[in-house]
Design a protein around this motif. Structure first.
Motif, PDB file in Angstrom:
ATOM      1  N   MET A  75       0.963  -1.257  -0.062  1.00 25.43           N
ATOM      2  CA  MET A  75       0.006  -0.159  -0.033  1.00 25.43           C
ATOM      3  C   MET A  75       0.856   1.262   0.032  1.00 25.43           C
ATOM      4  N   LYS A  76       2.059   1.052   0.743  1.00 30.26           N
ATOM      5  CA  LYS A  76       3.095   2.576   0.782  1.00 30.26           C
ATOM      6  C   LYS A  76       3.364   2.793  -0.591  1.00 30.26           C
ATOM      7  N   SER A  77       3.857   1.557  -1.496  1.00 33.16           N
ATOM      8  CA  SER A  77       4.333   1.885  -2.535  1.00 33.16           C
ATOM      9  C   SER A  77       3.510   2.144  -3.558  1.00 33.16           C
ATOM     10  N   LEU A  78       2.381   1.913  -3.427  1.00 34.74           N
ATOM     11  CA  LEU A  78       1.311   2.372  -4.346  1.00 34.74           C
ATOM     12  C   LEU A  78       1.230   3.850  -4.312  1.00 34.74           C
ATOM     13  N   THR A  79       1.086   4.401  -2.936  1.00 37.88           N
ATOM     14  CA  THR A  79       0.990   5.775  -2.650  1.00 37.88           C
ATOM     15  C   THR A  79       2.119   6.558  -3.112  1.00 37.88           C
ATOM     16  N   LEU A  80       3.214   5.968  -2.872  1.00 39.00           N
ATOM     17  CA  LEU A  80       4.626   6.631  -3.206  1.00 39.00           C
ATOM     18  C   LEU A  80       4.388   6.759  -4.843  1.00 39.00           C
ATOM     19  N   ILE A 119       1.969   6.962  -6.960  1.00 41.31           N
ATOM     20  CA  ILE A 119       0.972   7.887  -7.273  1.00 41.31           C
ATOM     21  C   ILE A 119       1.352   9.492  -7.058  1.00 41.31           C
ATOM     22  N   PHE A 120       1.994   9.631  -5.780  1.00 39.14           N
ATOM     23  CA  PHE A 120       2.646  10.773  -5.550  1.00 39.14           C
ATOM     24  C   PHE A 120       3.583  11.353  -6.380  1.00 39.14           C
ATOM     25  N   CYS A 121       4.595  10.384  -7.033  1.00 41.17           N
ATOM     26  CA  CYS A 121       5.813  10.480  -7.877  1.00 41.17           C
ATOM     27  C   CYS A 121       4.906  10.993  -9.233  1.00 41.17           C
ATOM     28  N   CYS A 122       3.906  10.273  -9.424  1.00 43.41           N
ATOM     29  CA  CYS A 122       3.175  10.551 -10.762  1.00 43.41           C
ATOM     30  C   CYS A 122       2.598  11.975 -10.835  1.00 43.41           C
ATOM     31  N   ILE A 136       3.732  14.533  -9.099  1.00 42.50           N
ATOM     32  CA  ILE A 136       4.808  15.714  -8.961  1.00 42.50           C
ATOM     33  C   ILE A 136       5.423  15.696 -10.331  1.00 42.50           C
ATOM     34  N   ALA A 137       5.537  14.369 -10.988  1.00 46.22           N
ATOM     35  CA  ALA A 137       5.841  14.466 -12.494  1.00 46.22           C
ATOM     36  C   ALA A 137       5.076  15.239 -13.624  1.00 46.22           C
ATOM     37  N   ALA A 138       3.765  15.260 -13.013  1.00 43.09           N
ATOM     38  CA  ALA A 138       2.647  15.811 -14.084  1.00 43.09           C
ATOM     39  C   ALA A 138       2.808  17.209 -13.896  1.00 43.09           C
ATOM     40  N   CYS A 139       2.820  17.575 -12.729  1.00 39.84           N
ATOM     41  CA  CYS A 139       3.006  19.144 -12.351  1.00 39.84           C
ATOM     42  C   CYS A 139       4.164  19.579 -12.894  1.00 39.84           C
ATOM     43  N   LEU A 140       5.358  19.177 -12.718  1.00 44.89           N
ATOM     44  CA  LEU A 140       6.454  19.480 -13.073  1.00 44.89           C
ATOM     45  C   LEU A 140       6.593  19.853 -14.741  1.00 44.89           C
ATOM     46  N   SER A 141       6.181  18.794 -15.238  1.00 44.83           N
ATOM     47  CA  SER A 141       6.033  18.878 -16.937  1.00 44.83           C
ATOM     48  C   SER A 141       5.027  19.691 -17.420  1.00 44.83           C
ATOM     49  N   ALA A 142       4.109  19.951 -16.778  1.00 50.47           N
ATOM     50  CA  ALA A 142       2.990  21.078 -17.164  1.00 50.47           C
ATOM     51  C   ALA A 142       3.421  22.342 -17.185  1.00 50.47           C
ATOM     52  N   GLY A 143       4.412  22.835 -16.677  1.00 54.19           N
ATOM     53  CA  GLY A 143       4.961  24.263 -16.581  1.00 54.19           C
ATOM     54  C   GLY A 143       5.976  24.477 -17.543  1.00 54.19           C
ATOM     55  N   LEU A 144       6.620  23.390 -18.119  1.00 59.05           N
ATOM     56  CA  LEU A 144       7.468  23.601 -18.962  1.00 59.05           C
ATOM     57  C   LEU A 144       7.195  23.988 -20.514  1.00 59.05           C
TER      58      LEU A 144
END
Length: 101
Positions: A1-6, A8-11, A13-21
């Motif tokens: 469960m912790k790895s699934l949460t991690l 999703i959290f990484c995805c 963050i990646a989506a937020c960072l790539s949206a601003g480029l």
């Protein structure tokens, strides 16, 4: 469960960072912001970074470099004898070719 949460959290963050480029395909080379500091003209670059010539003079070699040539030449008796007569530069180039540095 912790790895699934991690994951999703990484995805997220990646989506937020790539949206601003900005899209790199839409920027033309004339509008590139890095034109002024990255590239220099060839004559300016050659003045800053000098290349070593193929035949270096003995004065260009440091004491450490001369000592390493001397150690190589001492392993060969003929080279060592020529080193005593003609000098380390002449002996090394006669038996081992051009100086590598």
């Amino acid at each position: 469960m912790k790895s699934l949460t991690l994951l999703i959290f990484c995805c997220v963050i990646a989506a937020c960072l790539s949206a601003g480029l900005p899209d790199t395909k839409s920027v033309s080379p004339a509008e590139s912001p890095s034109d002024d500091g990255v590239f220099v003209k060839r004559d300016v670059a050659s003045a800053v970074v000098r290349q070593k010539r193929a035949g270096t003079a003995p004065a260009d070699l440091t004491l450490t470099q001369l000592e390493s040539l001397r150690e190589v030449c001492e392993a060969n008796l003929a080279c060592e004898n020529m080193m005593d007569v003609s000098g380390i530069i002449a002996a090394y180039t006669a038996y081992y070719g051009p100086i590598p540095y």
